[in-house]
Design a protein around this motif. Structure first.
Motif, PDB file in Angstrom:
ATOM      1  N   VAL A  90      31.057  36.977  41.886  1.00  0.00           N
ATOM      2  CA  VAL A  90      31.397  38.131  41.051  1.00  0.00           C
ATOM      3  C   VAL A  90      32.791  37.964  40.461  1.00  0.00           C
ATOM      4  O   VAL A  90      33.017  38.248  39.279  1.00  0.00           O
ATOM      5  N   MET A  91      33.741  37.481  41.246  1.00  0.00           N
ATOM      6  CA  MET A  91      35.094  37.249  40.731  1.00  0.00           C
ATOM      7  C   MET A  91      35.058  36.236  39.593  1.00  0.00           C
ATOM      8  O   MET A  91      35.733  36.414  38.569  1.00  0.00           O
ATOM      9  N   CYS A  92      34.258  35.211  39.742  1.00  0.00           N
ATOM     10  CA  CYS A  92      34.132  34.212  38.681  1.00  0.00           C
ATOM     11  C   CYS A  92      33.625  34.856  37.398  1.00  0.00           C
ATOM     12  O   CYS A  92      34.161  34.609  36.309  1.00  0.00           O
ATOM     13  N   ARG A  93      32.596  35.685  37.515  1.00  0.00           N
ATOM     14  CA  ARG A  93      32.050  36.358  36.326  1.00  0.00           C
ATOM     15  C   ARG A  93      33.073  37.300  35.702  1.00  0.00           C
ATOM     16  O   ARG A  93      33.233  37.337  34.479  1.00  0.00           O
ATOM     17  N   GLY A 104      38.608  37.594  46.051  1.00  0.00           N
ATOM     18  CA  GLY A 104      39.326  36.327  46.037  1.00  0.00           C
ATOM     19  C   GLY A 104      40.361  36.302  47.144  1.00  0.00           C
ATOM     20  O   GLY A 104      40.938  37.334  47.474  1.00  0.00           O
ATOM     21  N   TRP A 105      40.534  35.164  47.744  1.00  0.00           N
ATOM     22  CA  TRP A 105      41.558  34.964  48.769  1.00  0.00           C
ATOM     23  C   TRP A 105      42.690  34.206  48.117  1.00  0.00           C
ATOM     24  O   TRP A 105      42.464  33.232  47.397  1.00  0.00           O
ATOM     25  N   VAL A 118      39.976  28.172  41.629  1.00  0.00           N
ATOM     26  CA  VAL A 118      40.657  27.736  42.852  1.00  0.00           C
ATOM     27  C   VAL A 118      41.849  26.852  42.486  1.00  0.00           C
ATOM     28  O   VAL A 118      41.724  25.903  41.722  1.00  0.00           O
ATOM     29  N   GLY A 119      42.993  27.235  43.002  1.00  0.00           N
ATOM     30  CA  GLY A 119      44.227  26.510  42.728  1.00  0.00           C
ATOM     31  C   GLY A 119      45.088  27.167  41.662  1.00  0.00           C
ATOM     32  O   GLY A 119      46.273  26.876  41.560  1.00  0.00           O
ATOM     33  N   ARG A 120      44.504  28.069  40.861  1.00  0.00           N
ATOM     34  CA  ARG A 120      45.285  28.751  39.827  1.00  0.00           C
ATOM     35  C   ARG A 120      46.001  29.955  40.414  1.00  0.00           C
ATOM     36  O   ARG A 120      45.542  30.581  41.352  1.00  0.00           O
TER      37      ARG A 120
END
Length: 66
Positions: free
Chosen positions: A45-48, A31-32, A58-60
């Motif tokens: 993968v980060m989402c999972r 994640g950036w 995104v945005g959190r």
């Protein structure tokens, strides 16, 4: 160099649609973050790992996931 003695210009992606990146091909969550600590891009993968969709992440702020 850009032929004019300075560093090359940096692209401005603000407002452009997201496109696949090299991070999609890795097996780790990537994640950036913005300077404020908010996600500006994440791979699948980060989402999972976090159990969220890209649109939700995104945005959190990173602290939301402690």
């Amino acid at each position: 160099m850009n032929g004019q003695g300075g560093p090359p210009p940096q692209p401005d992606f603000a407002g452009e649609p997201t496109r696949p990146t090299a991070a999609e091909g890795v097996g780790a969550g990537v994640g950036w973050l913005s300077a404020e600590g908010c996600f500006v891009e994440v791979n699948a993968v980060m989402c999972r790992l976090l159990g969220c969709t890209r649109e939700t992440l995104v945005g959190r702020h990173l602290a939301d996931f402690e």
